[in-house]
Motif scaffolding. Structure first.
Motif, PDB file in Angstrom:
ATOM      1  N   ALA A 173     102.068  54.575 -35.570  1.00 54.25           N
ATOM      2  CA  ALA A 173     103.365  54.393 -36.241  1.00 54.25           C
ATOM      3  C   ALA A 173     104.521  54.709 -35.283  1.00 54.25           C
ATOM      4  O   ALA A 173     105.611  54.137 -35.414  1.00 54.25           O
ATOM      5  N   ARG A 204     105.092  47.171 -40.302  1.00 53.60           N
ATOM      6  CA  ARG A 204     103.738  46.611 -40.460  1.00 53.60           C
ATOM      7  C   ARG A 204     103.734  45.091 -40.409  1.00 53.60           C
ATOM      8  O   ARG A 204     102.736  44.463 -40.761  1.00 53.60           O
ATOM      9  N   SER A 263     101.910  46.457 -29.513  1.00 56.27           N
ATOM     10  CA  SER A 263     100.862  46.377 -28.501  1.00 56.27           C
ATOM     11  C   SER A 263     101.498  46.231 -27.112  1.00 56.27           C
ATOM     12  O   SER A 263     101.048  46.849 -26.140  1.00 56.27           O
ATOM     13  N   SER A 273     103.310  49.479 -26.038  1.00 59.36           N
ATOM     14  CA  SER A 273     102.387  50.578 -25.740  1.00 59.36           C
ATOM     15  C   SER A 273     101.683  50.383 -24.402  1.00 59.36           C
ATOM     16  O   SER A 273     101.002  51.291 -23.922  1.00 59.36           O
ATOM     17  N   GLN A 312     103.602  63.805 -29.435  1.00 65.84           N
ATOM     18  CA  GLN A 312     102.283  63.791 -30.075  1.00 65.84           C
ATOM     19  C   GLN A 312     101.600  65.151 -29.935  1.00 65.84           C
ATOM     20  O   GLN A 312     100.967  65.643 -30.862  1.00 65.84           O
ATOM     21  N   GLY A 361      94.652  57.302 -33.162  1.00 68.75           N
ATOM     22  CA  GLY A 361      95.307  56.405 -32.211  1.00 68.75           C
ATOM     23  C   GLY A 361      94.320  55.680 -31.334  1.00 68.75           C
ATOM     24  O   GLY A 361      93.276  55.196 -31.798  1.00 68.75           O
ATOM     25  N   ARG A 362      94.670  55.577 -30.030  1.00 68.92           N
ATOM     26  CA  ARG A 362      93.811  54.869 -29.091  1.00 68.92           C
ATOM     27  C   ARG A 362      93.370  55.776 -27.936  1.00 68.92           C
ATOM     28  O   ARG A 362      92.337  55.549 -27.329  1.00 68.92           O
ATOM     29  N   ASP A 363      94.216  56.771 -27.629  1.00 70.10           N
ATOM     30  CA  ASP A 363      93.978  57.609 -26.446  1.00 70.10           C
ATOM     31  C   ASP A 363      94.068  59.090 -26.795  1.00 70.10           C
ATOM     32  O   ASP A 363      94.382  59.918 -25.952  1.00 70.10           O
ATOM     33  N   ILE A 364      93.804  59.426 -28.054  1.00 69.68           N
ATOM     34  CA  ILE A 364      93.969  60.826 -28.468  1.00 69.68           C
ATOM     35  C   ILE A 364      92.906  61.701 -27.783  1.00 69.68           C
ATOM     36  O   ILE A 364      93.220  62.733 -27.190  1.00 69.68           O
TER      37      ILE A 364
HETATM   38  O1   DC Z   1      97.054  51.773 -34.808  1.00 66.94           O
HETATM   39  P1   DC Z   1      98.161  50.758 -34.833  1.00 66.94           P
HETATM   40  O2   DC Z   1      97.675  49.344 -34.994  1.00 66.94           O
HETATM   41  O3   DC Z   1      99.229  51.113 -35.850  1.00 66.94           O
HETATM   42  O4   DC Z   1      98.862  50.873 -33.395  1.00 66.94           O
HETATM   43  C1   DC Z   1      99.936  50.058 -33.025  1.00 66.94           C
HETATM   44  C2   DC Z   1      99.866  49.758 -31.523  1.00 66.94           C
HETATM   45  O5   DC Z   1     100.095  50.944 -30.782  1.00 66.94           O
HETATM   46  C3   DC Z   1      98.517  49.199 -31.057  1.00 66.94           C
HETATM   47  O6   DC Z   1      98.725  48.019 -30.327  1.00 66.94           O
HETATM   48  C4   DC Z   1      97.953  50.224 -30.148  1.00 66.94           C
HETATM   49  C5   DC Z   1      99.095  51.132 -29.797  1.00 66.94           C
HETATM   50  N1   DC Z   1      98.711  52.531 -29.782  1.00 66.94           N
HETATM   51  C6   DC Z   1      98.441  53.102 -28.576  1.00 66.94           C
HETATM   52  O7   DC Z   1      98.489  52.419 -27.547  1.00 66.94           O
HETATM   53  N2   DC Z   1      98.128  54.430 -28.506  1.00 66.94           N
HETATM   54  C7   DC Z   1      98.058  55.165 -29.606  1.00 66.94           C
HETATM   55  N3   DC Z   1      97.745  56.464 -29.518  1.00 66.94           N
HETATM   56  C8   DC Z   1      98.317  54.581 -30.875  1.00 66.94           C
HETATM   57  C9   DC Z   1      98.630  53.248 -30.924  1.00 66.94           C
END
Ligand code: DC
Length: 239
Positions: free
Chosen positions: A45, A105, A114, A117, A130, A143-146
């Motif tokens: 978000a 959204r 995308s 990011s 974060q 997320g993606r990289d937590i």
């Molecule tokens: O989870 P989401 O679809 O709401 O994420 C939106 C965009 O943010 C998605 O393209 C990936 C990116 N993102 C990221 O790179 N790293 C994160 N920790 C969370 C989301």
């Protein structure tokens, strides 16, 4: 390579949940957080809020360099989550004091998020926020990289996955339920693949499973089964 330890005192356990879009990650995370009494932090978000601000700025000043605008906004914006029990969803995202939850959204924001990011400076701008949010108490960050970058020391790490076909099927059902003009299955599938490609091939913090995370393939699982599985793992790891 994983980053060194955090340097911010953690006031409670942190759970990291990563994985591509369409794995049921958001709903599963929200439910797990409710069951465990943890705060749910949807880091996507934050990227979406920046993407929305970028699109708004580009409408007013077209022709500006996309990356420059994104970096400028990410460096200055004040982002926060606020709970508003009377609204749906109750967990609202505010950018510079404005509630942007209902704007972030759309397909346009999704694609732009995308792209923003994948800009290293944007990611760097969001890192401290974060970590501060996650350190405030019992937290689940999604997320993606937590598990790889934001909280390499997370107490429990999950990587949720599902086949592209299954994710496209779920996304189509969501779109149809939302009453939007649903695209074809092939279109949804290729949008998901395009997003996966951007998210997993970017130079900084690409989407990837941390070596010590628990992988859950949700393709053949119900939401309840996913949440039950994660809850069991958490209870076995956090006493
Ligand atoms: O989870 P989401 O679809 O709401 O994420 C939106 C965009 O943010 C998605 O393209 C990936 C990116 N993102 C990221 O790179 N790293 C994160 N920790 C969370 C989301």
């Amino acid at each position: 390579m994983e980053e060194p330890r955090l340097g911010i005192p953690k006031l409670g356990p942190v759970i990291a949940i990563d994985g591509p879009a369409g794995t049921g990650k958001s709903t599963a995370t929200r439910r797990l957080a409710d069951r465990l009494g943890f705060v749910h932090i949807d880091t996507g978000a934050l990227y979406r809020a920046i993407a929305w601000l970028v699109l708004e700025r580009m409408k007013v000043v077209p022709g500006n360099d996309f990356a420059a605008v994104a970096m400028d906004i990410a460096g200055q914006v004040h982002l926060e989550f606020r709970r508003q029990a009377t609204k749906n969803p109750a967990n609202r995202v505010f950018a510079n004091g404005q509630d942007v939850t209902d704007y972030i959204r759309t397909p346009e924001v999704t694609m732009t998020a995308s792209q923003v990011s994948s800009i290293p400076q944007v990611r760097a701008s969001l890192l401290g926020l974060q970590r501060r949010l996650g350190c405030q108490g019992k937290s689940i960050l999604e997320g993606r990289d937590i598990g790889t970058v934001v909280f390499p020391d997370a107490d429990v790490k999950f990587f949720l996955n599902a086949s592209v076909d299954e994710r496209a099927k779920r996304r189509l059902i969501e779109l149809e339920a939302a009453g939007s003009d649903a695209p074809s299955f092939e279109e949804v599938r290729s949008q998901i693949e395009a997003r996966d490609r951007i998210d997993s091939t970017r130079a900084v913090a690409p989407l990837k499973k941390a070596s010590d995370s628990i992988e859950v393939d949700t393709s053949q699982m119900t939401l309840d089964q996913v949440v039950d599985t994660m809850e069991k793992w958490v209870n076995s790891r956090i006493k």
